[in-house]
Enzyme design. Structure first.
Site, short mmCIF file in Angstrom:
data_model
loop_
_atom_site.label_atom_id
_atom_site.label_comp_id
_atom_site.label_asym_id
_atom_site.label_seq_id
_atom_site.Cartn_x
_atom_site.Cartn_y
_atom_site.Cartn_z
N SER A 1 0.86 -1.19 0.00
CA SER A 1 0.00 0.00 0.00
C SER A 1 0.89 1.23 0.00
O SER A 1 1.98 1.21 0.58
CB SER A 1 -0.88 0.03 1.25
OG SER A 1 -1.54 1.30 1.36
N TYR B 1 -2.40 -0.58 9.96
CA TYR B 1 -2.41 -1.00 8.55
C TYR B 1 -1.10 -0.60 7.87
O TYR B 1 -0.45 -1.43 7.20
CB TYR B 1 -3.60 -0.33 7.87
CG TYR B 1 -3.71 -0.59 6.38
CD1 TYR B 1 -4.25 -1.79 5.92
CD2 TYR B 1 -3.32 0.36 5.46
CE1 TYR B 1 -4.37 -2.03 4.55
CE2 TYR B 1 -3.44 0.13 4.09
CZ TYR B 1 -3.97 -1.06 3.65
OH TYR B 1 -4.08 -1.31 2.30
N1 LIG Z 1 -8.58 -0.53 -2.16
C1 LIG Z 1 -7.60 0.31 -1.84
O1 LIG Z 1 -7.77 1.54 -1.85
C2 LIG Z 1 -6.22 -0.23 -1.49
C3 LIG Z 1 -5.17 0.69 -1.40
C4 LIG Z 1 -3.90 0.22 -1.08
C5 LIG Z 1 -3.69 -1.14 -0.88
N2 LIG Z 1 -4.74 -2.01 -0.96
C6 LIG Z 1 -4.45 -3.44 -0.72
O2 LIG Z 1 -4.84 -4.20 -1.84
C7 LIG Z 1 -5.25 -5.50 -1.41
C8 LIG Z 1 -6.65 -5.78 -1.94
O3 LIG Z 1 -7.53 -4.80 -1.43
P1 LIG Z 1 -9.04 -4.62 -1.91
O4 LIG Z 1 -9.31 -3.18 -1.86
O5 LIG Z 1 -9.28 -5.41 -3.15
O6 LIG Z 1 -9.76 -5.29 -0.64
P2 LIG Z 1 -11.13 -6.09 -0.48
O7 LIG Z 1 -11.47 -6.00 0.95
O8 LIG Z 1 -12.11 -5.66 -1.50
O9 LIG Z 1 -10.67 -7.61 -0.83
C9 LIG Z 1 -9.78 -8.29 0.01
C10 LIG Z 1 -9.94 -9.78 -0.22
O10 LIG Z 1 -9.03 -10.46 0.65
C11 LIG Z 1 -9.71 -11.53 1.27
N3 LIG Z 1 -9.10 -11.84 2.56
C12 LIG Z 1 -9.09 -11.07 3.68
N4 LIG Z 1 -8.51 -11.73 4.69
C13 LIG Z 1 -8.11 -12.93 4.19
C14 LIG Z 1 -7.43 -14.03 4.76
N5 LIG Z 1 -7.08 -14.05 6.07
N6 LIG Z 1 -7.17 -15.12 3.97
C15 LIG Z 1 -7.55 -15.11 2.67
N7 LIG Z 1 -8.20 -14.09 2.09
C16 LIG Z 1 -8.48 -13.02 2.84
C17 LIG Z 1 -11.15 -11.04 1.43
O11 LIG Z 1 -12.07 -12.11 1.62
C18 LIG Z 1 -11.34 -10.29 0.12
O12 LIG Z 1 -11.82 -11.14 -0.90
C19 LIG Z 1 -5.17 -5.49 0.11
O13 LIG Z 1 -3.96 -6.09 0.52
C20 LIG Z 1 -5.20 -4.01 0.45
O14 LIG Z 1 -4.58 -3.75 1.67
C21 LIG Z 1 -5.99 -1.60 -1.27
#
Ligand SMILES: NC(=O)c1ccc[n+]([C@@H]2O[C@H](COP(=O)([O-])OP(=O)(O)OC[C@H]3O[C@@H](n4cnc5c(N)ncnc54)[C@H](O)[C@@H]3O)[C@@H](O)[C@H]2O)c1
Length: 259
Positions: free
Chosen positions: A142, A155
């Site tokens: 991130s 986080y």
């Molecule tokens: N959306 C944003 O703005 C953003 C920004 C920076 C980084 N990220 C990172 O990108 C990645 C994806 O984020 P997103 O926005 O698609 O999130 P999201 O919450 O939409 O999806 C996350 C997925 O991970 C799965 N998950 C959570 N815990 C788990 C576990 N213990 N074992 C297996 N699966 C698990 C969930 O079931 C879900 O399907 C994450 O690592 C997040 O931190 C997202």
């Protein structure tokens, strides 16, 4: 006819059921890879298996915090699809609170998934890839790992740890020809991002910036689509990136000014 660039490759994507993980699955399939989609929630990964067929995507219900479960999935994938070429760590959780209000449970859960989860999958993959002296890893971190954010200390710290862990792994595995990189998204339109939007103006504050929380906004003037992040991942796992390792690629529209 030219083969798609990931034809014949076997990939494991965690957090594959929705958002960025789902977009990564789609991007890898488009390029010819066979994808094992892992998630702790069944619906999204099952829908992907149904949409593309089990010859292209298989659903694996598992929690990345459970190292034994991760080993079982990897054994299963290698037995049925073949040696693992690509690991993409996308599973992540976000618990927001000022440090003084952060509970033990939220702190521990954040590190369990975002940091220990990455360790579990990387160790299991590295043991297998290392023996074969082939493979590559991308961890989705991130941009919060690189710039302080209010209410995001747990986080951001968990993502900074996962980022440095992935770079150290890249160093250990470099002589085996295995590359390990990080993709660091900024605000991306997914359920996780929308969970932070408290009112209709929230997306505008993300784009324009918010002095009250010391955020400068997004210079490119838009919130990312999950496919924007998936494109960067697809590049880094391809042979076009064969000389890139231990890199941290920010895909945030300039939001951190790369300071
Ligand atoms: N959306 C944003 O703005 C953003 C920004 C920076 C980084 N990220 C990172 O990108 C990645 C994806 O984020 P997103 O926005 O698609 O999130 P999201 O919450 O939409 O999806 C996350 C997925 O991970 C799965 N998950 C959570 N815990 C788990 C576990 N213990 N074992 C297996 N699966 C698990 C969930 O079931 C879900 O399907 C994450 O690592 C997040 O931190 C997202």
């Amino acid at each position: 006819m030219q083969q798609p660039e990931l034809a014949g490759r076997v990939a494991l994507v965690t957090g594959a059921g929705q958002g960025i993980g789902e977009a990564v699955v789609r991007a890898l399939i488009e390029r010819g890879a066979k994808v094992a989609a892992l998630d702790a929630t069944p619906d999204g990964i099952k829908a992907l298996e149904t949409e593309f067929g089990a010859a292209r995507v298989t659903a694996h219900l598992a929690d990345v915090t459970d190292s034994a479960a991760v080993e079982r999935v990897m054994d299963d994938v290698e037995r049925t699809a073949g040696p693992l070429d690509i690991l993409v760590n996308v599973a992540g959780v976000l618990h927001t609170a000022p440090v003084v209000d952060l509970t033990d449970e939220d702190w521990n859960a954040t590190f369990a998934v975002n940091t220990t989860g990455v360790f579990n999958t990387c160790r299991a993959a590295a043991r297998r890839m290392g023996e074969r002296r082939a493979g590559c890893v991308v961890t989705v971190g991130s941009n919060a790992a690189g710039v302080p954010r209010t209410s995001m200390a747990a986080y951001a710290a968990s993502k900074a740890a996962a980022t440095m862990f992935t770079k150290c792994l890249g160093l250990e595995l470099a002589r085996s020809g295995i590359r390990c990189n990080v993709v660091s998204p900024g605000s991306t339109d997914t359920a996780m991002q929308r969970g932070m939007w408290t009112d209709a103006q929230a997306p505008l504050r993300v784009i324009d910036g918010d002095p009250a929380t010391y955020r400068v906004g997004i210079p490119l003037g838009r919130i990312a689509e999950p496919s924007d992040i998936a494109e960067a991942v697809a590049f880094l796992v391809s042979d076009r990136a064969r000389h890139i390792t231990m890199h941290d690629l920010y895909v945030d529209g300039g939001a951190t000014l790369r300071a």
